[in-house]
Design a protein around this motif. Sequence first.
Motif, PDB file in Angstrom:
ATOM      1  N   GLU A 256       2.156  -4.057  10.195  1.00 53.64           N
ATOM      2  CA  GLU A 256       0.915  -4.259  10.668  1.00 53.64           C
ATOM      3  C   GLU A 256      -0.389  -3.913   9.708  1.00 53.64           C
ATOM      4  O   GLU A 256      -1.438  -3.619  10.392  1.00 53.64           O
ATOM      5  N   THR A 257       0.005  -3.363   8.359  1.00 52.29           N
ATOM      6  CA  THR A 257      -0.975  -2.807   7.495  1.00 52.29           C
ATOM      7  C   THR A 257      -2.251  -3.948   7.434  1.00 52.29           C
ATOM      8  O   THR A 257      -1.853  -5.055   6.791  1.00 52.29           O
ATOM      9  N   MET A 258      -3.251  -3.489   7.644  1.00 50.44           N
ATOM     10  CA  MET A 258      -4.315  -4.610   7.556  1.00 50.44           C
ATOM     11  C   MET A 258      -4.631  -5.098   6.055  1.00 50.44           C
ATOM     12  O   MET A 258      -4.852  -6.304   5.964  1.00 50.44           O
TER      13      MET A 258
ATOM     14  N   ALA B  79       7.903   9.910  11.731  1.00 48.68           N
ATOM     15  CA  ALA B  79       6.835  10.793  10.781  1.00 48.68           C
ATOM     16  C   ALA B  79       5.922   9.770   9.928  1.00 48.68           C
ATOM     17  O   ALA B  79       6.283   8.822   9.591  1.00 48.68           O
ATOM     18  N   VAL B  80       4.896  10.461  10.048  1.00 42.69           N
ATOM     19  CA  VAL B  80       3.848   9.595   9.315  1.00 42.69           C
ATOM     20  C   VAL B  80       4.498   9.367   7.837  1.00 42.69           C
ATOM     21  O   VAL B  80       3.875   8.269   7.384  1.00 42.69           O
ATOM     22  N   ALA B  81       4.901  10.271   7.161  1.00 44.10           N
ATOM     23  CA  ALA B  81       5.289  10.180   5.715  1.00 44.10           C
ATOM     24  C   ALA B  81       6.439   9.305   5.794  1.00 44.10           C
ATOM     25  O   ALA B  81       7.417   9.641   6.413  1.00 44.10           O
TER      26      ALA B  81
ATOM     27  N   ILE C 181       5.399  -5.643   0.566  1.00 47.62           N
ATOM     28  CA  ILE C 181       6.471  -4.656   1.212  1.00 47.62           C
ATOM     29  C   ILE C 181       5.617  -3.931   2.399  1.00 47.62           C
ATOM     30  O   ILE C 181       4.450  -3.389   2.021  1.00 47.62           O
ATOM     31  N   THR C 182       6.115  -3.858   3.489  1.00 45.89           N
ATOM     32  CA  THR C 182       5.444  -3.038   4.344  1.00 45.89           C
ATOM     33  C   THR C 182       6.387  -2.464   5.687  1.00 45.89           C
ATOM     34  O   THR C 182       7.242  -3.039   6.083  1.00 45.89           O
ATOM     35  N   GLN C 183       6.491  -1.166   5.746  1.00 51.04           N
ATOM     36  CA  GLN C 183       7.352  -0.607   6.723  1.00 51.04           C
ATOM     37  C   GLN C 183       6.833  -1.084   8.187  1.00 51.04           C
ATOM     38  O   GLN C 183       7.633  -1.746   8.952  1.00 51.04           O
ATOM     39  N   SER C 184       5.521  -0.996   8.506  1.00 54.37           N
ATOM     40  CA  SER C 184       5.236  -1.262   9.898  1.00 54.37           C
ATOM     41  C   SER C 184       5.002  -2.836  10.164  1.00 54.37           C
ATOM     42  O   SER C 184       5.069  -3.155  11.324  1.00 54.37           O
TER      43      SER C 184
ATOM     44  N   SER D 158       0.420   3.633  11.155  1.00 54.45           N
ATOM     45  CA  SER D 158       0.106   2.177  10.625  1.00 54.45           C
ATOM     46  C   SER D 158      -1.638   2.079  10.588  1.00 54.45           C
ATOM     47  O   SER D 158      -2.316   2.309  11.379  1.00 54.45           O
ATOM     48  N   VAL D 159      -1.993   1.546   9.344  1.00 47.77           N
ATOM     49  CA  VAL D 159      -3.333   1.562   9.068  1.00 47.77           C
ATOM     50  C   VAL D 159      -3.849   0.142   9.498  1.00 47.77           C
ATOM     51  O   VAL D 159      -3.501  -0.769   8.433  1.00 47.77           O
ATOM     52  N   THR D 160      -4.249   0.124  10.644  1.00 49.69           N
ATOM     53  CA  THR D 160      -4.553  -1.399  10.997  1.00 49.69           C
ATOM     54  C   THR D 160      -6.198  -1.606  10.707  1.00 49.69           C
ATOM     55  O   THR D 160      -6.528  -2.700  11.313  1.00 49.69           O
TER      56      THR D 160
ATOM     57  N   ALA E 157       4.185  12.798  -5.653  1.00 47.70           N
ATOM     58  CA  ALA E 157       2.846  13.383  -5.584  1.00 47.70           C
ATOM     59  C   ALA E 157       2.295  12.921  -4.062  1.00 47.70           C
ATOM     60  O   ALA E 157       1.423  13.914  -3.472  1.00 47.70           O
ATOM     61  N   LEU E 158       2.225  11.738  -3.971  1.00 48.22           N
ATOM     62  CA  LEU E 158       1.822  11.211  -2.565  1.00 48.22           C
ATOM     63  C   LEU E 158       2.357  12.163  -1.500  1.00 48.22           C
ATOM     64  O   LEU E 158       1.482  12.311  -0.433  1.00 48.22           O
ATOM     65  N   LYS E 159       3.368  12.122  -1.594  1.00 44.89           N
ATOM     66  CA  LYS E 159       4.032  12.981  -0.284  1.00 44.89           C
ATOM     67  C   LYS E 159       3.643  14.361  -0.300  1.00 44.89           C
ATOM     68  O   LYS E 159       3.454  14.757   0.840  1.00 44.89           O
ATOM     69  N   LEU E 160       3.408  14.950  -1.378  1.00 40.84           N
ATOM     70  CA  LEU E 160       2.849  16.414  -1.425  1.00 40.84           C
ATOM     71  C   LEU E 160       1.429  16.384  -0.824  1.00 40.84           C
ATOM     72  O   LEU E 160       1.082  17.281  -0.433  1.00 40.84           O
ATOM     73  N   LYS E 161       0.599  15.430  -1.561  1.00 46.08           N
ATOM     74  CA  LYS E 161      -0.689  15.237  -0.960  1.00 46.08           C
ATOM     75  C   LYS E 161      -0.814  15.137   0.426  1.00 46.08           C
ATOM     76  O   LYS E 161      -1.596  15.743   1.138  1.00 46.08           O
ATOM     77  N   GLU E 162      -0.140  14.056   1.070  1.00 46.00           N
ATOM     78  CA  GLU E 162      -0.160  13.991   2.460  1.00 46.00           C
ATOM     79  C   GLU E 162       0.138  14.981   3.233  1.00 46.00           C
ATOM     80  O   GLU E 162      -0.303  15.226   4.396  1.00 46.00           O
ATOM     81  N   LEU E 163       1.269  15.750   2.979  1.00 43.30           N
ATOM     82  CA  LEU E 163       1.754  16.688   3.869  1.00 43.30           C
ATOM     83  C   LEU E 163       1.305  18.043   3.439  1.00 43.30           C
ATOM     84  O   LEU E 163       1.194  18.838   4.465  1.00 43.30           O
TER      85      LEU E 163
ATOM     86  N   CYS F  13       0.764  -1.288   0.106  1.00 47.18           N
ATOM     87  CA  CYS F  13       0.128  -0.058   0.116  1.00 47.18           C
ATOM     88  C   CYS F  13       0.902   1.144   0.029  1.00 47.18           C
ATOM     89  O   CYS F  13       2.060   1.243   0.528  1.00 47.18           O
ATOM     90  N   GLY F  14       0.329   2.258  -0.407  1.00 49.15           N
ATOM     91  CA  GLY F  14       0.938   3.641  -0.499  1.00 49.15           C
ATOM     92  C   GLY F  14       2.382   3.749  -0.935  1.00 49.15           C
ATOM     93  O   GLY F  14       2.707   3.143  -2.217  1.00 49.15           O
ATOM     94  N   THR F  15       3.300   4.293   0.018  1.00 54.09           N
ATOM     95  CA  THR F  15       4.727   4.475  -0.420  1.00 54.09           C
ATOM     96  C   THR F  15       5.246   3.088  -0.839  1.00 54.09           C
ATOM     97  O   THR F  15       6.042   2.857  -2.030  1.00 54.09           O
ATOM     98  N   SER F  16       4.938   1.911   0.180  1.00 58.27           N
ATOM     99  CA  SER F  16       5.499   0.771  -0.076  1.00 58.27           C
ATOM    100  C   SER F  16       5.102   0.085  -1.502  1.00 58.27           C
ATOM    101  O   SER F  16       5.945  -0.603  -2.039  1.00 58.27           O
TER     102      SER F  16
ATOM    103  N   THR G 125      15.012   2.302   1.926  1.00 61.92           N
ATOM    104  CA  THR G 125      15.493   0.794   2.315  1.00 61.92           C
ATOM    105  C   THR G 125      14.526  -0.480   1.723  1.00 61.92           C
ATOM    106  O   THR G 125      15.073  -1.367   1.497  1.00 61.92           O
ATOM    107  N   GLN G 126      13.392   0.012   1.586  1.00 60.59           N
ATOM    108  CA  GLN G 126      12.518  -0.908   0.761  1.00 60.59           C
ATOM    109  C   GLN G 126      12.983  -1.240  -0.578  1.00 60.59           C
ATOM    110  O   GLN G 126      13.061  -2.346  -1.157  1.00 60.59           O
ATOM    111  N   LEU G 127      13.540  -0.047  -1.264  1.00 59.53           N
ATOM    112  CA  LEU G 127      14.049  -0.160  -2.632  1.00 59.53           C
ATOM    113  C   LEU G 127      15.272  -1.140  -2.684  1.00 59.53           C
ATOM    114  O   LEU G 127      15.491  -2.070  -3.536  1.00 59.53           O
TER     115      LEU G 127
HETATM  116  O1  M6R Z   1       3.469   0.211   7.006  1.00 59.13           O
HETATM  117  P1  M6R Z   1       3.349   0.091   5.618  1.00 59.13           P
HETATM  118  O2  M6R Z   1       4.421   0.256   4.777  1.00 59.13           O
HETATM  119  O3  M6R Z   1       2.589  -0.987   5.014  1.00 59.13           O
HETATM  120  O4  M6R Z   1       2.308   1.472   5.300  1.00 59.13           O
HETATM  121  C1  M6R Z   1       1.667   1.515   3.904  1.00 59.13           C
HETATM  122  C2  M6R Z   1       1.124   2.856   3.635  1.00 59.13           C
HETATM  123  O5  M6R Z   1       0.339   3.206   4.710  1.00 59.13           O
HETATM  124  C3  M6R Z   1       2.277   4.034   3.982  1.00 59.13           C
HETATM  125  O6  M6R Z   1       3.384   3.662   2.896  1.00 59.13           O
HETATM  126  C4  M6R Z   1       1.727   5.415   3.527  1.00 59.13           C
HETATM  127  O7  M6R Z   1       1.429   5.532   2.410  1.00 59.13           O
HETATM  128  C5  M6R Z   1       2.668   6.675   4.171  1.00 59.13           C
HETATM  129  N1  M6R Z   1       2.027   7.650   4.858  1.00 59.13           N
HETATM  130  C6  M6R Z   1       3.157   7.379   2.953  1.00 59.13           C
HETATM  131  O8  M6R Z   1       4.155   8.100   3.242  1.00 59.13           O
END
Ligand code: M6R
Length: 369
Positions: free
Chosen positions: A108-110, A154-156, A103-106, A365-367, A240-246, A57-60, A163-165
Motif C-alpha cells: 500500500e505504500t503510495m 511491529a512498525v519496524a 518490493i513492498t511489505q504492505s 504503511s505510508v499511504t 542504521a535505519l532500525k536504530l534510527k526508527e526505534l 522504500c525504507g527497509t524494502s 522473506t523479501q531477500l
Molecule cells: O510496506 P513497505 O515495504 O512498502 O514499506 C516501506 C517502508 O515504509 C518500510 O520498510 C519502513 O522503512 C519500515 N518502517 C522499516 O522498518
Amino acid sequence: EKGGHDYFMLKEIAEQPRAVADTLLGRVGADGQLVLDEMRLSDQELRDINKIIVVACGTSYHAGLIAKYAIEHWAGVPCEVELASEFRYRDPILNRDTLVVVITQSGETMDTLMAVRHAREQRSRVLAICNVNGSTIPRESDAVLYTHAGPEIAVASTKAFLTQLVACYLVALYLAQIRGTKFGDEISQVIEWLAQIPARVEEVLRTVEPVRALARSLADERCVLFLGRHVGFPVALEGALKLKELAYMHAEGFAAGELKHGPIALIEEGLPVVVVVPSPIGQRVLHDKIVSNIQEIRARGAMTIVIAEEGDSAVAPYADTLISIPAVPTLLQPLVATVPLQVFACELAAAKGHDVDQPRNLAKSVTVE
Ligand code: M6R
C-alpha cells in the motif's frame, strides 16, 4: 497475542526461520529446479528482459540493494535500484524490455504505487514482491511473488525483510535458470543452501543474548555508525535505519571503502561502530580490506562491534565485541547478518523506554506521497 514475547517485534524476529521456510515452500521442485508459475510472466517474456530496475522504500529498498548483487551475479541482467520516491521524478529510461521489480511489505505504500503506475505507463512489466495478499500494488502489477512472512504488526520491518531477500534471490536464480547463465552448478548449490537458511537463522537467534547485553550498555550513546561492504553495505544501512526508527539515535551506514573519503573524520574516542565483515573464505580480498578498516578506526578510538563469520580468527583481535554468524554463501550472508542488528535496535530502544512496536512519528504503511 505476542506469543510470550514483550513486543510484536521480538515475536516477529523469532518467527524468521519459519517465515523464510514458508517463502521457499513449493517453489523448489523435486528435481531441484525452481518453479515460479504463480508469477504470471512467461519464461519468454523474462528472457526478453534486458534491464531490471528495483524500486522500493525504507527497509524494502535495502532488500532491493541486495537484490542487485544477486541479479547481476547470477542472472547476468543489468540492474539498478531506486528509491520509489525519486523514481518517477527523474525520467527513468523504461521500455517493454525493462522489468521493474517493486518490493513492498504492505502493498500500500503510495510512493511505490506511483512508481508502479509510472512504469506501466511507459509499457514496462512490473513484478511486485509483496507480503499482503490482494493489496493494491500486486493488483496493479503485471506479476506478483508473495512473501509468506505472515502479518507483520511491529512498525519496524524484520521478518518481512528476510522473506523479501528470499523472494529476490528466487527471482535472480529463476532468471539464471531460464536464461541458462553460466553459473549452472552454483545455482543448484545456492538453492540447496537456501533450504538451510531457516536452521542458520535459528542458530543466530540462539546466540544473540550477548547482543542484548551490549545494546543495553549503549543506551546512553548518541550516535552509532555501521560499516559494510558488498552485500554487507545494505545490511549496514538496514542496521542504521532500525536504530534510527526505534531508538531515535543518530545512526548511519557507510560502505567501508568510503571511510577514507570522509566518514573516518567522524571517528572519536568511544564511538560505537558496528562492522559487517565479509567471509574470510568466500570474499578474501574484501575481508582483508575491512579488517584493515577496523584496525584504522580502532586506532582512532572507536569501540568496534564486529559481526563476522564463525572461526574468523583474523578479525577477532580487533573486535571489542565479536558477534559470530554461521558461514553461508556470500550473497546469502544478509539473511544471517541482519538478525543481530534487529535484536540490537529492539533491545536498545527497550532499554531507553521507547515504544518498540509503535515508534513516534511512524506508521506501518505510508499511504501518502
Ligand atoms: O510496506 P513497505 O515495504 O512498502 O514499506 C516501506 C517502508 O515504509 C518500510 O520498510 C519502513 O522503512 C519500515 N518502517 C522499516 O522498518
